[in-house]
Design an enzyme around this catalytic site. Structure first.
Site, PDB file in Angstrom:
ATOM      1  N   LEU A  35      24.652  29.930  -3.653  1.00 12.54           N
ATOM      2  CA  LEU A  35      25.367  28.805  -4.266  1.00 12.54           C
ATOM      3  C   LEU A  35      24.723  27.464  -3.922  1.00 12.54           C
ATOM      4  CD1 LEU A  35      29.043  30.043  -3.793  1.00 12.54           C
ATOM      5  CD2 LEU A  35      27.615  30.152  -5.851  1.00 12.54           C
ATOM      6  N   LYS A  36      23.638  27.493  -3.161  1.00  9.27           N
ATOM      7  CA  LYS A  36      22.794  26.315  -2.921  1.00  9.27           C
ATOM      8  C   LYS A  36      23.614  25.078  -2.547  1.00  9.27           C
ATOM      9  CE  LYS A  36      19.278  27.952  -6.194  1.00  9.27           C
ATOM     10  NZ  LYS A  36      20.013  29.121  -6.754  1.00  9.27           N
ATOM     11  N   PRO A  60      27.124  16.571   5.511  1.00 10.36           N
ATOM     12  CA  PRO A  60      27.124  17.618   6.532  1.00 10.36           C
ATOM     13  C   PRO A  60      28.492  18.206   6.845  1.00 10.36           C
ATOM     14  CG  PRO A  60      25.594  15.888   7.159  1.00 10.36           C
ATOM     15  CD  PRO A  60      26.305  15.403   5.929  1.00 10.36           C
ATOM     16  N   ALA A  61      29.527  17.374   6.935  1.00 14.18           N
ATOM     17  CA  ALA A  61      30.853  17.884   7.290  1.00 14.18           C
ATOM     18  C   ALA A  61      31.389  18.839   6.232  1.00 14.18           C
ATOM     19  CB  ALA A  61      31.824  16.722   7.488  1.00 14.18           C
ATOM     20  N   LYS A 117      22.176  39.591  -5.045  1.00 21.29           N
ATOM     21  CA  LYS A 117      22.402  38.146  -5.005  1.00 21.29           C
ATOM     22  C   LYS A 117      23.465  37.789  -6.034  1.00 21.29           C
ATOM     23  CE  LYS A 117      19.646  35.165  -7.136  1.00 21.29           C
ATOM     24  NZ  LYS A 117      20.522  34.207  -7.886  1.00 21.29           N
ATOM     25  N   GLN A 125      10.816  30.164 -15.323  1.00 22.37           N
ATOM     26  CA  GLN A 125      10.110  30.187 -14.043  1.00 22.37           C
ATOM     27  C   GLN A 125       8.698  29.625 -14.224  1.00 22.37           C
ATOM     28  OE1 GLN A 125      11.451  30.846 -11.245  1.00 22.37           O
ATOM     29  NE2 GLN A 125      13.173  32.207 -11.583  1.00 22.37           N
TER      30      GLN A 125
END
Length: 244
Positions: free
Chosen positions: A71-72, A77-78, A42, A195
């Site tokens: 990279l989240k 959307p475009a 990753k 975490q």
């Protein structure tokens, strides 16, 4: 092109190493050090800031490693569709998009013209119920995670990123044929650090995980390659021993 079919993983590809380093030089050192113990890497935001991100992607691909672009993406959307369209040209197995907006996920799946598998980030494993409440979400993390997993499934995503604590609930809600990739894995004597919703390897796979993402428990080990091999053995045992 929607790619709802989950990525078919070999048994040693279910351990994904988080290559969270600031430079290509350090990335290559880790790839060489871990050798055959890790087949799936990753690469995330820290490496992106180095300007050497896509060189490392090529380095991994040329060594026969699978690549997970983490990279989240989270935008209109475009814009997200445009990014996915460009990334479709690269040898990427997994790519993450935030699972907060169904139209964004839908646009991403429609823009995907390759065998890249898109995963929706549900709720970060560093977040607790209290963190969600501060954002105006007064619900248990598992409920939010399942809701976002269902939305991702409907949008044609290949799977989700979620804590192994919620993997069983996701599997019950969505069924098979949908990837669950779990970070926040902690083994004995390894600090949780930032975490919060952590889980062990055996429990994650028992709950229905398809793959796990591990960073610091390997990087902080006295012998990282041996630590990775021990995890591979634990994964094989978890996947092959009869359920009780």
């Amino acid at each position: 092109m929607m790619n709802h079919t989950p990525l078919l993983l070999g048994i040693r590809e279910r351990l994904i190493f988080a290559l969270d380093v600031p430079s290509r030089t350090q990335a290559l050192e880790w790839i060489d050090q871990l050798g055959d113990a890790i087949s799936f890497y990753k690469i995330g935001m820290e490496l992106l800031a180095s300007g050497e991100y896509f060189q490392v992607l090529d380095d991994l691909a040329s060594r026969g490693k699978r690549v997970f672009v983490d990279l989240k993406f989270f935008d209109i959307p475009a814009t997200v569709a445009g990014v996915i369209r460009r990334l479709s040209q690269w040898p990427i197995s997994y790519c993450t998009i935030h699972g907060w907006h169904a139209p964004m996920m839908q646009a991403a799946t429609e823009a995907n013209t390759s065998n890249m598998h898109l995963l929706a980030v549900t709720v970060l494993t560093s977040m607790t119920r209290e963190d969600l409440a501060k954002m105006g979400i007064n619900r248990e993390p598992v409920d939010v995670v399942v809701e976002r997993a269902l939305a991702a499934h409907m949008a044609g995503m290949s799977g989700v990123i979620a804590s192994g604590q919620e993997a069983a609930a996701i599997r019950r809600a969505v069924g098979s044929g949908f990837s669950i990739v779990c970070p926040g894995i902690r083994t004995n004597h390894v600090p949780h650090n930032d975490q919060q919703r952590t889980i062990g390897i055996k429990a994650a796979f028992a709950n229905g995980a398809d793959a796990i993402v591990v960073g610091r428990p390997i990087r902080m080990a006295q012998d990282p390659q041996a630590a990775a091999e021990a995890m591979q053995t634990e994964i094989m045992t978890a996947l092959t021993e009869p359920s009780t």
